[in-house]
Design a protein around this motif. Sequence first.
Motif, PDB file in Angstrom:
ATOM      1  N   LEU A   1      39.371 -39.877 -25.004  1.00  0.00           N
ATOM      2  CA  LEU A   1      39.209 -39.792 -23.270  1.00  0.00           C
ATOM      3  C   LEU A   1      40.129 -40.454 -22.799  1.00  0.00           C
ATOM      4  CD1 LEU A   1      35.307 -40.078 -22.923  1.00  0.00           C
ATOM      5  CD2 LEU A   1      36.874 -38.016 -22.114  1.00  0.00           C
ATOM      6  N   GLU A   2      41.553 -40.322 -23.198  1.00  0.00           N
ATOM      7  CA  GLU A   2      42.269 -40.981 -22.462  1.00  0.00           C
ATOM      8  C   GLU A   2      42.809 -39.983 -21.356  1.00  0.00           C
ATOM      9  OE1 GLU A   2      44.445 -43.431 -26.097  1.00  0.00           O
ATOM     10  OE2 GLU A   2      45.110 -41.243 -26.192  1.00  0.00           O
ATOM     11  N   THR A   3      42.894 -38.600 -21.803  1.00  0.00           N
ATOM     12  CA  THR A   3      42.902 -37.933 -21.144  1.00  0.00           C
ATOM     13  C   THR A   3      41.588 -36.488 -20.783  1.00  0.00           C
ATOM     14  OG1 THR A   3      44.902 -37.866 -22.387  1.00  0.00           O
ATOM     15  CG2 THR A   3      44.756 -35.595 -20.864  1.00  0.00           C
ATOM     16  N   VAL A   4      42.412 -36.476 -19.053  1.00  0.00           N
ATOM     17  CA  VAL A   4      41.513 -35.028 -18.448  1.00  0.00           C
ATOM     18  C   VAL A   4      42.593 -33.792 -19.141  1.00  0.00           C
ATOM     19  CG1 VAL A   4      40.193 -33.374 -16.969  1.00  0.00           C
ATOM     20  CG2 VAL A   4      39.714 -36.442 -17.730  1.00  0.00           C
ATOM     21  N   GLY A   5      42.490 -32.698 -19.563  1.00  0.00           N
ATOM     22  CA  GLY A   5      43.732 -31.872 -18.916  1.00  0.00           C
ATOM     23  C   GLY A   5      43.300 -30.853 -17.756  1.00  0.00           C
ATOM     24  N   TRP A   6      44.642 -30.364 -16.724  1.00  0.00           N
ATOM     25  CA  TRP A   6      44.111 -29.874 -15.904  1.00  0.00           C
ATOM     26  C   TRP A   6      44.602 -28.454 -15.636  1.00  0.00           C
ATOM     27  CZ3 TRP A   6      40.684 -28.727 -11.967  1.00  0.00           C
ATOM     28  CH2 TRP A   6      40.845 -27.585 -10.928  1.00  0.00           C
ATOM     29  N   LEU A   7      44.304 -27.673 -15.687  1.00  0.00           N
ATOM     30  CA  LEU A   7      45.162 -26.092 -16.082  1.00  0.00           C
ATOM     31  C   LEU A   7      44.856 -25.444 -14.516  1.00  0.00           C
ATOM     32  CD1 LEU A   7      47.110 -24.368 -17.718  1.00  0.00           C
ATOM     33  CD2 LEU A   7      45.475 -23.103 -18.222  1.00  0.00           C
ATOM     34  N   SER A   8      45.835 -24.564 -14.032  1.00  0.00           N
ATOM     35  CA  SER A   8      45.666 -23.564 -13.230  1.00  0.00           C
ATOM     36  C   SER A   8      46.167 -22.618 -13.282  1.00  0.00           C
ATOM     37  CB  SER A   8      45.444 -24.435 -11.261  1.00  0.00           C
ATOM     38  OG  SER A   8      46.445 -25.107 -11.200  1.00  0.00           O
ATOM     39  N   ILE A   9      45.035 -20.746 -12.687  1.00  0.00           N
ATOM     40  CA  ILE A   9      46.371 -20.334 -13.264  1.00  0.00           C
ATOM     41  C   ILE A   9      46.537 -19.055 -11.611  1.00  0.00           C
ATOM     42  CG2 ILE A   9      46.586 -17.868 -14.048  1.00  0.00           C
ATOM     43  CD1 ILE A   9      44.754 -19.424 -16.965  1.00  0.00           C
ATOM     44  N   ASP A  10      47.059 -18.569 -11.218  1.00  0.00           N
ATOM     45  CA  ASP A  10      46.806 -17.747 -10.448  1.00  0.00           C
ATOM     46  C   ASP A  10      47.519 -16.117 -10.700  1.00  0.00           C
ATOM     47  OD1 ASP A  10      45.674 -18.900  -7.759  1.00  0.00           O
ATOM     48  OD2 ASP A  10      47.371 -20.208  -6.974  1.00  0.00           O
ATOM     49  N   GLY A  11      47.898 -15.128  -9.884  1.00  0.00           N
ATOM     50  CA  GLY A  11      48.423 -14.505 -10.264  1.00  0.00           C
ATOM     51  C   GLY A  11      47.246 -13.137 -11.400  1.00  0.00           C
ATOM     52  N   LEU A  12      45.847 -13.626 -11.803  1.00  0.00           N
ATOM     53  CA  LEU A  12      45.147 -12.832 -11.712  1.00  0.00           C
ATOM     54  C   LEU A  12      44.706 -11.477 -11.236  1.00  0.00           C
ATOM     55  CD1 LEU A  12      42.917 -15.661 -13.230  1.00  0.00           C
ATOM     56  CD2 LEU A  12      44.859 -14.049 -14.911  1.00  0.00           C
ATOM     57  N   GLU A  13      44.075 -10.035 -11.488  1.00  0.00           N
ATOM     58  CA  GLU A  13      44.200  -8.831 -10.775  1.00  0.00           C
ATOM     59  C   GLU A  13      43.167  -8.522 -11.688  1.00  0.00           C
ATOM     60  OE1 GLU A  13      47.944  -7.052  -9.424  1.00  0.00           O
ATOM     61  OE2 GLU A  13      48.113  -7.389 -11.496  1.00  0.00           O
ATOM     62  N   PRO A  14      41.925  -9.319 -11.460  1.00  0.00           N
ATOM     63  CA  PRO A  14      40.336  -8.596 -12.069  1.00  0.00           C
ATOM     64  C   PRO A  14      40.301  -7.709 -11.635  1.00  0.00           C
ATOM     65  CG  PRO A  14      39.910 -10.411 -10.641  1.00  0.00           C
ATOM     66  CD  PRO A  14      41.295 -10.105 -10.616  1.00  0.00           C
ATOM     67  N   GLY A  15      39.602  -6.444 -12.235  1.00  0.00           N
ATOM     68  CA  GLY A  15      39.249  -5.243 -12.627  1.00  0.00           C
ATOM     69  C   GLY A  15      40.794  -4.142 -12.572  1.00  0.00           C
ATOM     70  N   LYS A  16      41.654  -4.820 -12.262  1.00  0.00           N
ATOM     71  CA  LYS A  16      43.067  -3.662 -12.834  1.00  0.00           C
ATOM     72  C   LYS A  16      43.469  -3.534 -13.585  1.00  0.00           C
ATOM     73  CE  LYS A  16      48.078  -3.824 -11.254  1.00  0.00           C
ATOM     74  NZ  LYS A  16      48.061  -4.232  -9.917  1.00  0.00           N
ATOM     75  N   SER A  17      43.885  -1.651 -14.500  1.00  0.00           N
ATOM     76  CA  SER A  17      43.675  -1.833 -15.335  1.00  0.00           C
ATOM     77  C   SER A  17      45.345  -2.296 -16.379  1.00  0.00           C
ATOM     78  CB  SER A  17      44.205  -0.245 -15.323  1.00  0.00           C
ATOM     79  OG  SER A  17      44.516   0.732 -16.578  1.00  0.00           O
ATOM     80  N   GLU A  18      44.654  -2.093 -17.224  1.00  0.00           N
ATOM     81  CA  GLU A  18      46.387  -3.109 -18.145  1.00  0.00           C
ATOM     82  C   GLU A  18      47.188  -1.902 -18.178  1.00  0.00           C
ATOM     83  OE1 GLU A  18      46.019  -4.461 -22.223  1.00  0.00           O
ATOM     84  OE2 GLU A  18      43.849  -3.985 -21.760  1.00  0.00           O
ATOM     85  N   HIS A  19      46.561  -0.569 -17.734  1.00  0.00           N
ATOM     86  CA  HIS A  19      47.806   0.282 -17.984  1.00  0.00           C
ATOM     87  C   HIS A  19      48.574   0.294 -16.888  1.00  0.00           C
ATOM     88  CE1 HIS A  19      46.297   0.905 -22.056  1.00  0.00           C
ATOM     89  NE2 HIS A  19      45.492   1.143 -21.767  1.00  0.00           N
ATOM     90  N   SER A  20      48.202   0.325 -15.484  1.00  0.00           N
ATOM     91  CA  SER A  20      49.028  -0.149 -14.329  1.00  0.00           C
ATOM     92  C   SER A  20      50.508  -0.519 -14.411  1.00  0.00           C
ATOM     93  CB  SER A  20      48.400  -1.042 -13.819  1.00  0.00           C
ATOM     94  OG  SER A  20      46.391  -1.199 -13.328  1.00  0.00           O
ATOM     95  N   PRO A  21      51.743   0.447 -13.490  1.00  0.00           N
ATOM     96  CA  PRO A  21      53.228   0.363 -14.003  1.00  0.00           C
ATOM     97  C   PRO A  21      53.355  -1.784 -13.831  1.00  0.00           C
ATOM     98  CG  PRO A  21      52.430   1.436 -12.050  1.00  0.00           C
ATOM     99  CD  PRO A  21      50.807   1.438 -12.654  1.00  0.00           C
TER     100      PRO A  21
END
Length: 603
Positions: free
Chosen positions: A273-293
Amino acid sequence: SQDVFILQQPSAAPPPKTLPLRPIEWGQLNFISTTDTHGWLAGHLLQPSYAADWGDYASFIEHIKETADEKGVDVIVVDDGDQHDGNGLSDATFPNGEVSQKILMMAPIDLMSIGNHELYKCEVTQQTYDMLAPHFDGRYLTSNVEIMLSNGSWVHIGQRSYRFTTKNQGINIMSFGFLFDFKLNCNNSRVSNVEDVVKQAWFQSAIREPGIDMFLVFGHYPIRFWPEIWAIHRAIRAVHKSIPIQYFGGHSHVRDFAVLDSRASALQAGRFLETVGWLSIDGLEPGKSEHSPDYDKPLKYSRRYLDFNPYSLSFHTNKTLGPDGTFATKNGKKISKLIDEYRIQLNLTYPFGCVPTDYLLEKAMYPGPNSLLSLLEDHVLENLVGDDVTLHGNSRLIFINSGSLRYDMYEGIFTVDSGYIVSPFDNAWLYIPSVPHSIAKEILGKLNSLDYIFMELTTPISRTMMVRQQNLGDTFDINVMNSLISAMSGPKDQEDLRTTGYVTIDDYGMDGDDTPHKPYPLYYLPNAVATKDAFPGDGSDPEATDVIFLDFMKPFVLDALTKINSTTPKDDWKVLEYGGKPVKELIKDYVRGWGTDCIKDMK
Ligand SMILES: Nc1ccn([C@@H]2O[C@H](COP(=O)(O)O)[C@@H](O)[C@H]2O)c(=O)n1
Ligand SMILES: [Zn+2]
Ligand SMILES: [Zn+2]
């Protein structure tokens, strides 16, 4: 009856003043993460930089979740295991963790995994199965760890996987929780190799379930150098070329962030408990097919290592501290109060004596006047007295693994709690009688040789150093590494910085530490040290010596002996119980000898 002695509680500790913090960066999906908490729920009473407690953490999570809802984004709170062995709050009860795990469960954590410290003792594993797994109701993940029930059948301690959809962004996530390939578990548990598990039918079908937007793989494995993370990554990427995968790891006690590919990264949030890790992600496209170009666009990440103090946690929630402040929530206050009460009930604040100066692990040169290992080696271990009086007076070599010492010993009052903090384990002493000195004198060198790097004996701290060294290039030279860190931090900037702390170098550079620090010094630590006792007074070597070591070291000592003397089979070495006080008690006895002046001053 002992006096109850109340040290300043963490919530009352003064915050480090005017630290130059930056607001955290938010994304569509955000994570708060802890790992290797090892019972430090009361926080670091002697170090203002880490003086928040678990109540403050609960308040922090609650506020962050509220803000996420306001922003219409999501936040997931993850813990990667190792909750025992390291602090009185977890270790002064039987089984260990009886009180601390109840407190731990009071914070609104979403997903948790198991660490190796939940598996060394059968009763702790049983407790995890009985207490934590049901509390998390499907969200305690042990994808490769099972427990044997009283009827002899094997079941997973938690669940193997958990699938869910996030509240605000509707991201469909499949999650797993893995432990590294750990071998020293008690016999009521079974850890399967990660490499094997990812080939199993259940895993292969879980990763093929339709409609998954991303994978979340968290758990107790280092995110760099170790093979486990890559075994999982290869298995998922074999099926999904560019689906987002987020990893969280632990065990090596470091702050670290690694990029696996343009749509997969990993974060590790330090230790104790010296550290709290924070991570954020942008650019996710929920629902989009991974086969889209255009599916495989790189994701945008932001990572931050927050120092665990109330000032930092309140800053990031835009709340105020103090009795009338807006930071501490009802639940947070309740947790902090419980921690204070349990610390007194468990007598953790009782003082044994006064430590005259700091005795440090990796922050001090070994051997040296401020090295905790040197203190043990030069002054403490020789006081070990075995049960068998016929052995008294024999020449002896007494070994301890440096990983059994878990934290620095600071100048000032040494309490019951400090004993657990420095040396939490109750490892028993073993010995091999009359080992020819020509063989015995080689053992230490073998234990400290590279053969043992990455083996269980290696201290988390030496692993930490390896990570930092490796991130700076291929050198293993600690001096080069330290001067690079200083140079990269900039000497002018350092003069302006008030606190000493972690300076993390990860795959995104050096701007991850939320509070900029003057770097801690970092020195090489050996895997093991040894004390020579009752050797001939004329400086000559004895013909034979009793070789004494902690039971945890047995496989390593036998392995070393076999390497030194291949003609004696491992089983021919007679290993016996030596008796005597555990390391913690030897340390306490030694501290008593330093007197109690600092305590009188405070009364
Ligand atoms: N009975 C024990 C158990 C463990 N150790 C030391 O702890 C290290 C593992 O700790 P992590 O927090 O990194 O999982 C292990 O390598 C040993 O050094 C011990 O000394 N005695
Ligand atoms: Zn750990
Ligand atoms: Zn661990």
